[in-house]
Design a protein around this motif. Sequence first.
Motif, PDB file in Angstrom:
ATOM      1  N   PHE A   1       0.963   6.827  -6.730  1.00  0.00           N
ATOM      2  CA  PHE A   1      -0.181   7.708  -6.985  1.00  0.00           C
ATOM      3  C   PHE A   1       0.223   9.171  -6.797  1.00  0.00           C
ATOM      4  CE2 PHE A   1      -3.880  10.106  -5.564  1.00  0.00           C
ATOM      5  CZ  PHE A   1      -4.799   9.798  -6.551  1.00  0.00           C
ATOM      6  N   LEU A   2       0.944   9.452  -5.710  1.00  0.00           N
ATOM      7  CA  LEU A   2       1.384  10.820  -5.452  1.00  0.00           C
ATOM      8  C   LEU A   2       2.341  11.312  -6.545  1.00  0.00           C
ATOM      9  CD1 LEU A   2       2.060  10.683  -1.605  1.00  0.00           C
ATOM     10  CD2 LEU A   2       0.227  11.918  -2.761  1.00  0.00           C
TER      11      LEU A   2
ATOM     12  N   ILE B   1       2.080   1.790  -3.567  1.00  0.00           N
ATOM     13  CA  ILE B   1       0.995   2.227  -4.449  1.00  0.00           C
ATOM     14  C   ILE B   1       0.651   3.684  -4.165  1.00  0.00           C
ATOM     15  CG2 ILE B   1      -1.452   1.888  -5.010  1.00  0.00           C
ATOM     16  CD1 ILE B   1      -0.970  -1.124  -4.497  1.00  0.00           C
ATOM     17  N   ALA B   2       0.593   4.054  -2.892  1.00  0.00           N
ATOM     18  CA  ALA B   2       0.287   5.450  -2.532  1.00  0.00           C
ATOM     19  C   ALA B   2       1.378   6.392  -3.045  1.00  0.00           C
ATOM     20  CB  ALA B   2       0.141   5.574  -1.012  1.00  0.00           C
ATOM     21  N   GLY B   3       2.641   5.990  -2.904  1.00  0.00           N
ATOM     22  CA  GLY B   3       3.731   6.822  -3.407  1.00  0.00           C
ATOM     23  C   GLY B   3       3.673   6.976  -4.911  1.00  0.00           C
TER      24      GLY B   3
ATOM     25  N   LEU C   1       0.807  -1.233   0.000  1.00  0.00           N
ATOM     26  CA  LEU C   1       0.000   0.000   0.000  1.00  0.00           C
ATOM     27  C   LEU C   1       0.839   1.282   0.000  1.00  0.00           C
ATOM     28  CD1 LEU C   1      -3.090  -0.903   2.202  1.00  0.00           C
ATOM     29  CD2 LEU C   1      -3.001  -0.513  -0.267  1.00  0.00           C
ATOM     30  N   PRO C   2       1.909   1.399   0.779  1.00  0.00           N
ATOM     31  CA  PRO C   2       2.724   2.624   0.691  1.00  0.00           C
ATOM     32  C   PRO C   2       3.372   2.828  -0.683  1.00  0.00           C
ATOM     33  CG  PRO C   2       3.231   1.440   2.716  1.00  0.00           C
ATOM     34  CD  PRO C   2       2.351   0.549   1.896  1.00  0.00           C
TER      35      PRO C   2
END
Length: 159
Positions: free
Chosen positions: A154-155, A150-152, A147-148
């Motif tokens: 996305f950002l 994927i979040a990174g 998840l981190p």
Amino acid sequence: MLRQVSDRLLAIVAGSLLALMISINSGLAILNSPLQASWAAHGIGALVAIFLVVVYSRCFRLSQSKANRHKKDNKLISLPSWAYFGGIPGAFTVLLAAITVNSEIGLSGTLACALVGQIVFGMISDHFGWFESEIKAFVLQDLLKVLPIIAGSFLLIFI
């Protein structure tokens, strides 16, 4: 310990070379087409691979029989037929990366998405034991690790 550090450094170098390759191929794709860039990359890559095989075999004096043998429990084993088709996804990787780098997501976005794809595919492959890999069951902690990333990604792409 030293072997683990050197393996990690080699992986970092491989990732850097992948980014360099994608960047160069995308420039070539702008001047020609993504398909022509893929052909050029794989043609030159094949020549370099042949050169490296010759140099490696001469430096380490590998005989043809030793280089082609794989032993497990003192029995000669042969490679499965699918093991020879690794170039197919490689060709699509070069082609698709040349297209996406020249889009609004750019090189860093392409690499971020590629990283997510590699990790997710790797986890699925490990879970089911695809390609004769050791089965490693998917657990909730694995999702927390992904998840981190994927979040990174996305950002990096959207913000």
